[in-house]
Design a protein around this motif. Structure first.
Motif, PDB file in Angstrom:
ATOM      1  N   SER A   7       0.825  -1.200   0.000  1.00 57.28           N
ATOM      2  CA  SER A   7       0.000   0.000   0.000  1.00 57.28           C
ATOM      3  C   SER A   7       0.862   1.255   0.000  1.00 57.28           C
ATOM      4  O   SER A   7       0.433   2.312   0.453  1.00 57.28           O
ATOM      5  CB  SER A   7      -0.928  -0.022   1.211  1.00 57.28           C
ATOM      6  N   ALA A  46      -5.459   3.857  -0.123  1.00 59.11           N
ATOM      7  CA  ALA A  46      -5.975   3.040   0.983  1.00 59.11           C
ATOM      8  C   ALA A  46      -6.916   3.921   1.773  1.00 59.11           C
ATOM      9  O   ALA A  46      -6.531   5.024   2.170  1.00 59.11           O
ATOM     10  CB  ALA A  46      -4.841   2.543   1.878  1.00 59.11           C
ATOM     11  N   ASP A  47      -8.119   3.450   1.943  1.00 58.77           N
ATOM     12  CA  ASP A  47      -9.127   4.166   2.735  1.00 58.77           C
ATOM     13  C   ASP A  47      -9.238   5.636   2.258  1.00 58.77           C
ATOM     14  O   ASP A  47      -9.543   5.868   1.085  1.00 58.77           O
ATOM     15  CB  ASP A  47      -8.769   4.049   4.219  1.00 58.77           C
ATOM     16  N   LEU A  48      -8.962   6.571   3.142  1.00 57.95           N
ATOM     17  CA  LEU A  48      -9.049   8.003   2.802  1.00 57.95           C
ATOM     18  C   LEU A  48      -8.169   8.408   1.614  1.00 57.95           C
ATOM     19  O   LEU A  48      -8.446   9.388   0.930  1.00 57.95           O
ATOM     20  CB  LEU A  48      -8.524   8.843   3.967  1.00 57.95           C
ATOM     21  N   ARG A  49      -7.052   7.739   1.479  1.00 52.70           N
ATOM     22  CA  ARG A  49      -6.089   8.093   0.437  1.00 52.70           C
ATOM     23  C   ARG A  49      -6.563   7.505  -0.887  1.00 52.70           C
ATOM     24  O   ARG A  49      -6.560   6.292  -1.072  1.00 52.70           O
ATOM     25  CB  ARG A  49      -4.702   7.567   0.800  1.00 52.70           C
ATOM     26  N   SER A  74     -10.674   1.822  -0.374  1.00 56.75           N
ATOM     27  CA  SER A  74     -10.681   0.413   0.021  1.00 56.75           C
ATOM     28  C   SER A  74     -12.066  -0.216   0.012  1.00 56.75           C
ATOM     29  O   SER A  74     -12.201  -1.415   0.238  1.00 56.75           O
ATOM     30  CB  SER A  74     -10.101   0.264   1.433  1.00 56.75           C
ATOM     31  N   TYR A  85     -12.893  11.054  12.054  1.00 60.28           N
ATOM     32  CA  TYR A  85     -12.535  10.101  10.987  1.00 60.28           C
ATOM     33  C   TYR A  85     -12.452   8.694  11.560  1.00 60.28           C
ATOM     34  O   TYR A  85     -11.845   8.492  12.616  1.00 60.28           O
ATOM     35  CB  TYR A  85     -11.179  10.458  10.362  1.00 60.28           C
ATOM     36  N   GLN A  86     -13.073   7.776  10.864  1.00 62.08           N
ATOM     37  CA  GLN A  86     -12.932   6.364  11.221  1.00 62.08           C
ATOM     38  C   GLN A  86     -12.010   5.769  10.147  1.00 62.08           C
ATOM     39  O   GLN A  86     -12.383   5.682   8.979  1.00 62.08           O
ATOM     40  CB  GLN A  86     -14.319   5.683  11.219  1.00 62.08           C
ATOM     41  N   VAL A  87     -10.802   5.396  10.533  1.00 62.60           N
ATOM     42  CA  VAL A  87      -9.772   5.104   9.548  1.00 62.60           C
ATOM     43  C   VAL A  87      -9.363   3.635   9.555  1.00 62.60           C
ATOM     44  O   VAL A  87      -9.124   3.059  10.622  1.00 62.60           O
ATOM     45  CB  VAL A  87      -8.512   5.974   9.805  1.00 62.60           C
ATOM     46  N   GLN A  88      -9.302   3.036   8.374  1.00 65.29           N
ATOM     47  CA  GLN A  88      -8.669   1.727   8.212  1.00 65.29           C
ATOM     48  C   GLN A  88      -7.159   1.979   8.183  1.00 65.29           C
ATOM     49  O   GLN A  88      -6.636   2.526   7.226  1.00 65.29           O
ATOM     50  CB  GLN A  88      -9.116   1.058   6.906  1.00 65.29           C
ATOM     51  N   LEU A 111      -5.110  11.097   7.128  1.00 63.59           N
ATOM     52  CA  LEU A 111      -4.505  10.593   5.894  1.00 63.59           C
ATOM     53  C   LEU A 111      -3.188   9.875   6.201  1.00 63.59           C
ATOM     54  O   LEU A 111      -2.872   8.845   5.602  1.00 63.59           O
ATOM     55  CB  LEU A 111      -4.277  11.788   4.964  1.00 63.59           C
ATOM     56  N   THR A 135      -2.946   6.151   6.702  1.00 61.40           N
ATOM     57  CA  THR A 135      -3.057   5.259   5.533  1.00 61.40           C
ATOM     58  C   THR A 135      -1.734   5.133   4.781  1.00 61.40           C
ATOM     59  O   THR A 135      -1.707   4.495   3.718  1.00 61.40           O
ATOM     60  CB  THR A 135      -4.114   5.784   4.547  1.00 61.40           C
TER      61      THR A 135
END
Lengths: 332, 332, 332, 332, 332, 332
Positions: A19, A95-98, A245, B267-270, B308, B311
């Motif tokens: 990632s 990935a996710d937000l990115r 994602s 933010y809920q982040v993976q 960000l 990630t």
């Protein structure tokens, strides 16, 4: 075994490991892909005799592209060799937000600079069952554009069914209106694939408000495309990008002859690689139609196949018919 | 272009491939990081002229650390060379139930053993707009501690704004009370960054019950810090560790002059890599403040930037201002 | 099955991929090694019951070191756990003109800081056939030094044969004369391994001119060591470093009882990894001696085994008795 | 320290990098695993003296398998060497919609072709506290089957406790009824591990409707097994496969003496590697039972340990007692 | 510290792993390089203040190129951003009989399409000690050609010393005579670097028979260049390609003022990466000249440095002055 | 374009990274290979229409083998699918003193267990120009043996030229005399490839003393084979294994019609991968013969091609006609 011909540009894709951001490590993973090549590779995995037509440079990069196609089982007898280079695109999956990040370096490719009459479409399409092309191809150059229109013309003449995937890429149409050539390409096709935004931008057919992809809006768009351009079927995809994602994925298929609009099951997918989702949908819809599956079942097959694609690294959908049917059965 | 100076220890981080446990494969990925270095790297990516001050051993490991900083665009003119070694930390990111695991091997580093008067802060801070340091630095040794306090003193004298990120690491303070030196470091700063737990442990300022991070508790902590230590702004971060792979992330900013407390979007982040989240928050808050963004907007910018970061592999937040603003706009 | 006990420091070695310079890529390959550990691992591959005694930190790095030893078949029942860290060394193998580069970061290891009486040598050496230690061990700290001398004393008392490999590392003896402790360690041993330079520097025994490694000089050195220190056999290695990629390798063995000096076959080796060459020689000499091979044959076995080591990545000589004998037969 | 003996087949597992399909890249990651080997490795990490008994080919593949076991801390004194090959299985982990894919190539292994009397179980089990075997072992060949039954017989005779994990693999029983031999294996055991489907298929004990895994059904199955076959405890696992990337995981334990059925906490796990989940449960249940934890606590320990396994690449559960207890405490 | 400015095109190089053929694996290693960039990177490692001037696209590929330069310690203040792409070249190193293979994809780069007046050479060269450019730069486009000539003119005006490395690449000059522009570039320079073939092809200066590189021929070529074009010194390199893995390497330096021709020691090198050998020679010659070393010593330094380069992966010569001097001393 | 059919077993080869020992790292590189498959792949790269006939299991391993063949450009229309497994061999390349090590795990493959009448050789060989098989194929099982003999019979009947490469593998013939079936296979062939040792062992044709490979011995062996078995040409290879890293390589070709024996140039090769050297020789000899090159030139072409193979990782000789001719011209 049915035979499908597809025509378009193949590019080399370069992606960072895992990632990571692009160039965070001094390593790139090579893939090969392109809208119609992705369709061709998917079809080969689905057991169709899949012929892909393109033009590749006569160097080690072009050789590698050819080897990659062959490894997938794609037939490459009609691949031309020549021109200066193979187009490249750099893909960071995010990935996710990115978000996904793509850097294109595709100008001046062997494909974009091919001659309009380089291909003998009567010979190539002789005995074929289906021809597929995307709306990207005419955007790439005079030669590809003229050749694509000629291919569609020959296909109609020979009774070969035709599908066109709009594949709207604004950057390729800067300063040009895609509608004239795209409408010509789509006119009278057996299946048009797209989404309401692409229908508006590339065909000049507007239906409903932008951003709204309700069934009513889809139906209106499909009906308009059928009415104006004579497409026998219109397939529309809906991708909800929750994050890099996670995507929502569903589709609809409008059949002009019956006026029916089938809406597919919805998939919420943990995305491994989003590139090629729409292409795998088109491929599986072609397969299922050639396989004689009724519209609703063909649509479910195509939707499951393309949802599955989102879990596979690279542009190509390396899945068999059994694997797709297993998804449908598991979720049915 | 604004110029920010940060000061602290840089370490080498070694992590296993993918989601493996440490040493499951005989491969380690090298990164470089450290609280203030992470701030410096973030600032460089945000387009700020970012000067980082540290001490690195004069060997191949120190050379690699220097190259890593330069690659990010950090200026290293004031980096000292000397001492016996670079500190190392081994990081296993974990996955879901399996928590992050960190093994530190940082003792006796070139930075920890630097002399108190090794740096000429008048020269270094001349013309700077901002100075940043964390609460880790004074914990590492007599030299770093004295030098950090001297830097803050010089910064105040020169009118350079100062931020301090508490960064509470209990293992570094075993047998010592962090309050005396940390209070000294923080006193009168422009921005203090921390969380209620760190405020209690490192400043001896207690407000509300432990574990409770409601807005009321945050306000109480911030007001107390401002009142007792004269900080002009207090930024507080809230990380909810759902699992190694999922974090909730939000922040708040208290401005002493107005008494306003802004709470950020949540933010809920993976999570791809949790290390450096707080540092990227501090960096982006410095950037946005220097950029003249109002408190609420600066806070949203800093929160989005640090979400960000979670990630991105490694300690450094390799994101541009445009990428952060795109997150804000997409979610706005 | 014979049982050999070896005692010393184990370190983690970190090396860049392929023939890269250190940190050219952000990847390091982990190995574990150390002079006596290399002997222990070689012996395990040669089918001996090989017990290794050391002290490893009680953390994930120490766990990995232990797992690495066990994977080689080394017995680790007597490994102590404790201390702050495992020593590290960074190795760039070099290529041709570009010489091997090693960066040590070994200070303050769990081994160096072990207590002098931490090990119960009577228990450990009970029933053993051989004890091996190198001249590095007493250089590392008071505890290791005292413990090594005690081990030799107990071994003599129990009738366990003893070998000492001088392994001269000037950097470890800065400001100290290695002779007093090394002479004590070597006195009366069954086999001393070294080269004329190490004999001079570590034992204060000078014979012949420096840089001259003719058979006459070797004999003189060996005779002097035997005469002064009572060593029953003296093995001397000769490495001619043509380049980082090519070494000449040969050895000689002096037997005090007979006064015979056997010189081995000469190997010209394309080097894959030069680290651990001398250690694998010592291990194979111990094996062949315990196996009852006559001096000349034992020497050829040890020389072939250690030449083979130079073609194997890492510190450990992962070769079987059959593989070594095949080299001898092929070249015989 | 307690001593547990386990007996079964070890195989080499080959998996593609990251989330790729099998053979998408020309790279495979090697692991070693097998139901009882996974139990043995888990037990070693939990600090138990873990003896594993199997038969490995006397070649480099067998050597590697042995080294892998030793690296985990498993004792291999009673491992036989011989036969033609080590079984192999290719594992593609899948992702989300794309299911796990396993290709077995295990026929004609050294284990499957071992002689019925190759092992001296009186000697091996002398002084042991527990013996563990799975229902796979008797399916693999005449020799393993007879040897497993003999081991259970000897264990009972020596007062060694016995556990059996049913591990139903339909492909191994094609054309044969597993019940006769499996019932013999299970009869009178201290702990039987399985799930309602396996209980029905392998023991011919049916309770409740298929697919229903309510507590009532679990209790019925457990009571029937205890009543019919005299098992003292029956542990049942429930895995809900939401997708290849997400599993629900919970278990139950029935104690015949008290008639109590304990149901564990439920874990919803983001799966890194699903292979070996059940094995790690069995191992942790054995550990906790030997550690004297009461049934309900032992079950929670075993369930947390096996949920944690799902986050670890490879077949082996490389977790310590402290790490498992931390999960329980964090979630308690 | 001396300051050297170099100007030219930077490209991304992509190479397969190990000794594989291009695209044999789906992996490419990224490097960055280009004749003058290689000079700049070498100079930075030699401790010179090295400024590199080029034009890079304003995208992620250009960012990566910039980061790569900075990591080497090159100063990039005067790097322009713009244009469509970064040139790429694919390099297969070959092995023994299998020759180096390079596939160029460099057309239409941001550098090639830069404007003739995009750079303010008075400002850039102000205070510099040396300016370096190669004969590749004027071949790439009108803008680079005009800018290079302007740079040389300004350098002369400001008293900045000038070196030009001919670097003959026939493919870049197809259909054009390189002599007019190259003669202009070289006229009056302080050091010209090349070989007899390049002198003939690019300057139209013929001396001796083709293929003959005896000292007499070298002297004749050097004298002719000096006489016709006023170069103060002429350095000539001799590479004997025994195979892709072994090169002979030696050089000569003619000083016009004295008429002396110094011939260097000859190196027979086991080649790791042949790219950048000539560039590292030019860089080291510039360094040694600025360092005040006499011609013969400067030549030995430059020859040793460039022989060492052949053992280092990538285009850049990552060696220090001490490492080069060690080679000279070892072989002296 | 000429069409060549080859028939034999394809296996998966697994090798460790770099110069490591097998299983030193938990990574294996996959290749596919087999004597006739190597011939087929070489021919495809040389531009011949190359049809390969084998039997692969209908699973993911067989799919990967098929994709690997296609990627090389081999035609796979006549590949059967079925059987239990694909054979595997583990290859450690060795280095210098450390010899190549191969572990076979090929028993019970789909190919070995194919039916004698599974292939319709009249259909397959219809229109072919050449048929190639090795002496390995009849050793693998009744079906392959009968099918190979039938193929040769049909080829003769259809006027398709036939080549047989003896490829003596003692381990495959344990307890059996290879002569009866091999003589049958070879009888009347157009080209037999082998070496004097294989001629003696597999054909029972003895000429000269063992170990002597002088031109006289080669001629005697070739004449005997021609006289006894009616082979029109006999090609003999001579490999001198200096070490795992260096081989001498030369060949000879005897033409029965003229009685001429041509001896090739000798190559001293730094070996990257020795597997497939002989196969690439056979392939290039077939190509050059079909291309109409005279015997001496065909031999030089085949020898250069196979020397080049030794520098390429994997079993397949990925070289073009131009690349081989360049070697000849460079060395001519």
């Amino acid at each position: 075994m049915k035979r499908v011909v597809s025509f378009g540009e193949l590019m080399m894709r370069l992606s960072p490991p895992g990632s990571e951001r692009l160039f965070q490590s001094p390593q790139l993973r090579t893939f090969f892909g392109g809208s119609e090549a992705n369709v061709a590779a998917s079809l080969a995995h689905l057991g169709v005799r899949s012929d892909y037509v393109t033009r590749l440079p006569a160097n080690a990069v072009g050789d590698a592209a050819l080897a990659a196609l062959r490894a997938e089982g794609v037939r490459t007898n009609n691949v031309l060799r020549g021109g200066d280079r193979l187009g490249i695109y750099f893909v960071e999956s995010g990935a996710d937000l990115r978000a996904l990040r793509v850097v294109y370096d595709r100008a001046n490719s062997g494909f974009a600079t091919m001659a309009a009459d380089a291909l003998d479409w009567e010979m190539i399409l002789h005995g074929a069952d289906w021809f597929h092309v995307s709306g990207i191809t005419p955007a790439l150059g005079e030669g590809p554009s003229a050749s694509a229109l000629r291919a569609v013309e020959v296909a109609r003449h020979l009774g070969v069914r035709v599908s066109v995937d709009l594949n709207y890429r604004p950057a390729l149409w800067t300063g040009r209106d895609p509608a004239p050539v795209t409408r010509e390409l789509v006119r009278g096709c057996d299946v048009m694939v797209g989404n309401p935004g692409a229908v508006a931008a590339m065909l000049g057919v507007r239906a409903g408000e932008p951003g709204n992809e309700s069934d009513g809006v889809l139906r209106a768009a499909a009906e308009a495309v059928s009415a104006e351009l004579g497409c026998k079927a219109v397939a529309l995809t809906r991708r909800e990008v929750v994050s890099a994602s996670e995507h929502g994925w569903s589709t609809a298929l409008y059949t002009a002859a019956t006026g029916e609009l089938h809406a597919s099951r919805h998939y919420q997918v943990q995305v491994v690689d989003r590139v090629g989702g729409g292409d795998s949908f088109a491929a599986a819809l072609i397969y299922a139609t050639l396989d004689g599956r009724p519209a609703a079942q063909a649509l479910e097959f195509a939707t499951a196949a393309s949802a599955l694609k989102l879990t596979i690294p690279g542009d190509f959908n390396r899945v068999t018919v059994d694997e797709v049917d297993a998804i449908i059965n598991r979720n049915g």
